[in-house]
Every structure is written in structure tokens, then in C-alpha cells.
Motif scaffolding. Structure first.
Motif, PDB file in Angstrom:
ATOM      1  N   ASP A   8       0.871  -1.170   0.000  1.00 14.77           N
ATOM      2  CA  ASP A   8       0.000   0.000   0.000  1.00 14.77           C
ATOM      3  C   ASP A   8       0.918   1.234   0.000  1.00 14.77           C
ATOM      4  OD1 ASP A   8      -2.444   1.528   0.470  1.00 14.77           O
ATOM      5  OD2 ASP A   8      -1.703   1.777   2.514  1.00 14.77           O
ATOM      6  N   ILE A   9       0.351   2.410  -0.241  1.00 10.82           N
ATOM      7  CA  ILE A   9       1.176   3.631  -0.198  1.00 10.82           C
ATOM      8  C   ILE A   9       0.893   4.450   1.063  1.00 10.82           C
ATOM      9  CG2 ILE A   9       1.824   5.784  -1.334  1.00 10.82           C
ATOM     10  CD1 ILE A   9       1.015   4.574  -3.995  1.00 10.82           C
ATOM     11  N   ASP A  10      -0.301   5.050   1.142  1.00  9.96           N
ATOM     12  CA  ASP A  10      -0.617   5.982   2.226  1.00  9.96           C
ATOM     13  C   ASP A  10      -0.612   5.283   3.580  1.00  9.96           C
ATOM     14  OD1 ASP A  10      -1.032   8.261   0.576  1.00  9.96           O
ATOM     15  OD2 ASP A  10      -2.993   7.455   0.009  1.00  9.96           O
ATOM     16  N   GLY A  11       0.226   5.774   4.487  1.00  8.24           N
ATOM     17  CA  GLY A  11       0.292   5.190   5.817  1.00  8.24           C
ATOM     18  C   GLY A  11       1.165   3.964   5.897  1.00  8.24           C
ATOM     19  N   THR A  12       1.704   3.522   4.760  1.00  5.95           N
ATOM     20  CA  THR A  12       2.569   2.343   4.726  1.00  5.95           C
ATOM     21  C   THR A  12       3.964   2.721   4.250  1.00  5.95           C
ATOM     22  OG1 THR A  12       0.689   0.885   4.307  1.00  5.95           O
ATOM     23  CG2 THR A  12       2.870   0.031   3.759  1.00  5.95           C
ATOM     24  N   LEU A  13       4.050   3.334   3.086  1.00  6.12           N
ATOM     25  CA  LEU A  13       5.322   3.840   2.564  1.00  6.12           C
ATOM     26  C   LEU A  13       5.491   5.329   2.830  1.00  6.12           C
ATOM     27  CD1 LEU A  13       5.307   2.117  -0.949  1.00  6.12           C
ATOM     28  CD2 LEU A  13       6.553   1.365   1.088  1.00  6.12           C
ATOM     29  N   ALA A  14       4.383   6.045   2.801  1.00 12.81           N
ATOM     30  CA  ALA A  14       4.423   7.508   2.922  1.00 12.81           C
ATOM     31  C   ALA A  14       3.595   7.977   4.114  1.00 12.81           C
ATOM     32  CB  ALA A  14       3.903   8.158   1.646  1.00 12.81           C
ATOM     33  N   ASP A  15       4.119   8.961   4.811  1.00 10.06           N
ATOM     34  CA  ASP A  15       3.428   9.522   5.984  1.00 10.06           C
ATOM     35  C   ASP A  15       2.454  10.591   5.514  1.00 10.06           C
ATOM     36  OD1 ASP A  15       2.729  10.120   8.561  1.00 10.06           O
ATOM     37  OD2 ASP A  15       4.509  11.330   8.970  1.00 10.06           O
ATOM     38  N   THR A  16       1.467  10.142   4.746  1.00  8.79           N
ATOM     39  CA  THR A  16       0.519  11.064   4.126  1.00  8.79           C
ATOM     40  C   THR A  16      -0.858  11.147   4.781  1.00  8.79           C
ATOM     41  OG1 THR A  16       0.071   9.271   2.578  1.00  8.79           O
ATOM     42  CG2 THR A  16       1.525  11.028   1.826  1.00  8.79           C
ATOM     43  N   PRO A  17      -1.270  10.214   5.665  1.00 14.21           N
ATOM     44  CA  PRO A  17      -2.653  10.295   6.152  1.00 14.21           C
ATOM     45  C   PRO A  17      -3.046  11.626   6.771  1.00 14.21           C
ATOM     46  CG  PRO A  17      -1.787   8.136   6.628  1.00 14.21           C
ATOM     47  CD  PRO A  17      -0.643   8.943   6.080  1.00 14.21           C
ATOM     48  N   SER A  18      -2.170  12.222   7.574  1.00 13.20           N
ATOM     49  CA  SER A  18      -2.537  13.493   8.211  1.00 13.20           C
ATOM     50  C   SER A  18      -2.695  14.601   7.178  1.00 13.20           C
ATOM     51  CB  SER A  18      -1.484  13.893   9.247  1.00 13.20           C
ATOM     52  OG  SER A  18      -1.497  12.997  10.333  1.00 13.20           O
ATOM     53  N   ALA A  19      -1.747  14.678   6.220  1.00 10.92           N
ATOM     54  CA  ALA A  19      -1.827  15.713   5.195  1.00 10.92           C
ATOM     55  C   ALA A  19      -3.052  15.528   4.317  1.00 10.92           C
ATOM     56  CB  ALA A  19      -0.563  15.695   4.336  1.00 10.92           C
ATOM     57  N   ILE A  20      -3.329  14.278   3.962  1.00 11.04           N
ATOM     58  CA  ILE A  20      -4.495  13.997   3.122  1.00 11.04           C
ATOM     59  C   ILE A  20      -5.783  14.284   3.879  1.00 11.04           C
ATOM     60  CG2 ILE A  20      -5.795  12.111   2.051  1.00 11.04           C
ATOM     61  CD1 ILE A  20      -3.085  10.976   1.150  1.00 11.04           C
ATOM     62  N   ALA A  21      -5.843  13.883   5.152  1.00 14.59           N
ATOM     63  CA  ALA A  21      -7.044  14.141   5.948  1.00 14.59           C
ATOM     64  C   ALA A  21      -7.284  15.636   6.098  1.00 14.59           C
ATOM     65  CB  ALA A  21      -6.913  13.481   7.318  1.00 14.59           C
ATOM     66  N   GLU A  22      -6.217  16.400   6.306  1.00 15.47           N
ATOM     67  CA  GLU A  22      -6.360  17.857   6.426  1.00 15.47           C
ATOM     68  C   GLU A  22      -6.915  18.448   5.139  1.00 15.47           C
ATOM     69  OE1 GLU A  22      -3.560  21.797   7.248  1.00 15.47           O
ATOM     70  OE2 GLU A  22      -2.787  19.781   7.677  1.00 15.47           O
ATOM     71  N   LEU A  23      -6.403  17.977   4.004  1.00 14.98           N
ATOM     72  CA  LEU A  23      -6.872  18.476   2.716  1.00 14.98           C
ATOM     73  C   LEU A  23      -8.326  18.081   2.462  1.00 14.98           C
ATOM     74  CD1 LEU A  23      -6.542  19.766  -0.024  1.00 14.98           C
ATOM     75  CD2 LEU A  23      -5.307  17.723  -0.793  1.00 14.98           C
ATOM     76  N   ILE A  24      -8.676  16.826   2.714  1.00 20.49           N
ATOM     77  CA  ILE A  24     -10.064  16.381   2.535  1.00 20.49           C
ATOM     78  C   ILE A  24     -10.997  17.193   3.418  1.00 20.49           C
ATOM     79  CG2 ILE A  24     -11.662  14.472   2.965  1.00 20.49           C
ATOM     80  CD1 ILE A  24      -9.483  12.565   2.005  1.00 20.49           C
ATOM     81  N   GLY A  25     -10.600  17.392   4.670  1.00 16.22           N
ATOM     82  CA  GLY A  25     -11.433  18.160   5.592  1.00 16.22           C
ATOM     83  C   GLY A  25     -11.669  19.570   5.113  1.00 16.22           C
ATOM     84  N   ASP A  26     -10.603  20.219   4.621  1.00 22.58           N
ATOM     85  CA  ASP A  26     -10.740  21.577   4.097  1.00 22.58           C
ATOM     86  C   ASP A  26     -11.701  21.616   2.905  1.00 22.58           C
ATOM     87  OD1 ASP A  26      -9.068  22.689   5.947  1.00 22.58           O
ATOM     88  OD2 ASP A  26      -7.354  22.919   4.589  1.00 22.58           O
ATOM     89  N   VAL A  27     -11.580  20.623   2.030  1.00 25.88           N
ATOM     90  CA  VAL A  27     -12.417  20.596   0.828  1.00 25.88           C
ATOM     91  C   VAL A  27     -13.887  20.452   1.191  1.00 25.88           C
ATOM     92  CG1 VAL A  27     -13.029  19.196  -1.176  1.00 25.88           C
ATOM     93  CG2 VAL A  27     -10.645  19.806  -0.765  1.00 25.88           C
ATOM     94  N   VAL A  28     -14.210  19.495   2.041  1.00 25.17           N
ATOM     95  CA  VAL A  28     -15.636  19.261   2.320  1.00 25.17           C
ATOM     96  C   VAL A  28     -16.214  20.361   3.203  1.00 25.17           C
ATOM     97  CG1 VAL A  28     -15.481  16.779   1.948  1.00 25.17           C
ATOM     98  CG2 VAL A  28     -15.161  17.678   4.259  1.00 25.17           C
ATOM     99  N   ARG A  29     -15.398  20.938   4.077  1.00 28.13           N
ATOM    100  CA  ARG A  29     -15.897  22.069   4.872  1.00 28.13           C
ATOM    101  C   ARG A  29     -16.157  23.267   3.965  1.00 28.13           C
ATOM    102  NH1 ARG A  29     -12.648  19.696   8.934  1.00 28.13           N
ATOM    103  NH2 ARG A  29     -10.755  20.709   8.142  1.00 28.13           N
ATOM    104  N   GLY A  30     -15.342  23.417   2.932  1.00 23.53           N
ATOM    105  CA  GLY A  30     -15.565  24.494   1.979  1.00 23.53           C
ATOM    106  C   GLY A  30     -16.841  24.319   1.174  1.00 23.53           C
ATOM    107  N   LEU A  31     -17.382  23.105   1.193  1.00 22.25           N
ATOM    108  CA  LEU A  31     -18.638  22.823   0.496  1.00 22.25           C
ATOM    109  C   LEU A  31     -19.801  22.647   1.458  1.00 22.25           C
ATOM    110  CD1 LEU A  31     -17.189  20.411  -2.200  1.00 22.25           C
ATOM    111  CD2 LEU A  31     -18.085  22.724  -2.582  1.00 22.25           C
ATOM    112  N   GLY A  32     -19.596  23.080   2.710  1.00 24.80           N
ATOM    113  CA  GLY A  32     -20.695  23.122   3.662  1.00 24.80           C
ATOM    114  C   GLY A  32     -20.806  21.977   4.629  1.00 24.80           C
TER     115      GLY A  32
END
Length: 239
Positions: A8-32
Motif C-alpha cells: 500500500d502507499i498511504d500510511g505504509t510507505l508515505a506519511d501522508t494520512p494526516s496531510a491527506i485528511a487535512e486536505l479532505i477536511g478543508d475541501v468538504v468544509r468548503g462545500l458546507g
């Protein structure tokens, strides 16, 4: 006989879950929407459109809302995530992959990312050239937890499941791998806990990437098999 290790990549090879979660959260909050952090984190490593639709409270078939959210996410992915480059990788990843390749093992990826995102992330991390195949969500009929991606990776690599492994950080990773008859290493530093990975049937659960390599090379880890303190017998190590 050829042996393969699929990651797998996210959370296995790359420490991306926090960055991705922050981005997803910003996107959906921007849509209400107003999801909790736990709700957003739970979507990391899962197909993007379905995750965004769930957080927005719409059907995944609601093309307008889902497409708008996905477009906003992808427009920011390079600046918010890929720009971190090799710093995205977890400690020991490049060296560990090089060790496996030097020992003659074929390496692959099976990820819920779509192809463009997966390849861009591996390229940004400087490890794309370590892999003999990269299988993504948009390349198979059914994504995780179905076995299709793992089976496609094995077919690409020409390796039998009985001699091969999957390494991932989520219950869906373990479910997919077991359905494909792969042996498994779960990593507790990603999204799901050691207890959840063990319950999902992981053969080994370790707490850092160097321990992943020790399991694959020797069948044991310096860190415990699982965080409850059990230590398994070696199980078909790649030597």
C-alpha cells in the motif's frame, strides 16, 4: 520461483494520512460539511469519490457535488501534499526497498489511489523506479477489500500468492490480501490499530518500516509481532 512483495502507499510507505485528511477536511468544509477529524481520518486510503460523497452526505452517484469536491481536492494535492517530496516517506523506506530489490524480490504497489495520483506521489517521493508494477483503483473492476488489485499485481509480476506478501496499514488492506491468498504484514503506524490489523488476520503486525523488512527477510521482527506482546514463529520468510 519468483516471489513478490506488494505495498500500500498511504500510511505504509508515505506519511501522508494526516496531510491527506487535512486536505479532505478543508475541501468538504468548503462545500458546507462539518465532519469530525475522526470521520475524515477514517476515509484515508479509501477511494476518493466515495469518501468525499460520504463526508458531504450525498450519494456517490451525485455527480455534481462529488465531482466538485474531487476537483478541488486534486487541484490542491500537488501543492499541499506532493510538494513535500521525499520528506513524505517514512523512515527506512528507500533503504528497505533497495534491500528487497537487491535480494531479488519483485516489488509492486496496490493502492486505492487513481493512477495519476499514485504515480505522482511515488515520483515525488523518489521511489517510483523501485516498483515493477503499480496497480490502482481505476485499473480494476473492484477495489479494496476485493482481491482484484492484489491479483492484478501478482499477475503483472508473474509471482504466485503462496510465495508473496502484502504490506498495508488498514483492515481493508488485510482483507484484500487474505482474499488473494497473500501473506500479510500490517503496520500499526498508519490508519488502523495493531489490534484491528490482528483481528483482520494479519500474519505479522509491526510498528516501523525497518521491522517490515526484518519480517520479510527473516520471518521475525525486533519489535513485537503485535503490540500485545506475542512473537510468532517464522512464516515463510523471503531469504
Amino acid at each position: 520461483m519468483t516471489s513478490a512483495i506488494v505495498f500500500d502507499i498511504d500510511g505504509t510507505l508515505a506519511d501522508t494520512p494526516s496531510a491527506i485528511a487535512e486536505l479532505i477536511g478543508d475541501v468538504v468544509r468548503g462545500l458546507g460539511a462539518s465532519p469530525s477529524r475522526a470521520e475524515v481520518l477514517a476515509t484515508v486510503g479509501k477511494p476518493l469519490e466515495a469518501s468525499l460523497a460520504g463526508l458531504l452526505g450525498v450519494s456517490v452517484d451525485d455527480d455534481d457535488a462529488t465531482a466538485e469536491a474531487a476537483a478541488r481536492y486534486r487541484a490542491r494535492f500537488a501543492a499541499d501534499v506532493l510538494s513535500r517530496g521525499p520528506a513524505l516517506l517514512l523512515p527506512g523506506v528507500p533503504e528497505g526497498l533497495d534491500r528487497l530489490r537487491a535480494a531479488g524480490h519483485l516489488l509492486g504497489v496496490a493502492t486505492s489511489k487513481i493512477s495519476t495520483s499514485a504515480l505522482a506521489l511515488l515520483e515525488a517521493g523518489g521511489i517510483l523506479d523501485r516498483f515493477d508494477t503499480v496497480v490502482c483503483h481505476d485499473m480494476v473492476e473492484r477495489g479494496k477489500p476485493h482481491p482484484d488489485m492484489a491479483l492484478r499485481a501478482l499477475a503483472d509480476l508473474g509471482a504466485p500468492a503462496a510465495r508473496s506478501w502484502y504490506v498495508g496499514d488498514t483492515v481493508t488492506d488485510m482483507t484484500m490480501a487474505r482474499a488473494a491468498a497473500l501473506r500479510t504484514v500490517g503496520v500499526s503506524y498508519g490508519v488502523d490499530s495493531a489490534e484491528a490489523l490482528t483481528a483482520a488476520g494479519a500474519d505479522h503486525v509491526v510498528a516501523d518500516f525497518p521491522s517490515v523488512i526484518r519480517v520479510l527477510a527473516h520471518g521475525t521482527a525486533v519489535t513485537p509481532h503485535d503490540l500485545a506482546g506475542t512473537s510468532p514463529e517464522p512464516t515463510g520468510a523471503l531469504t
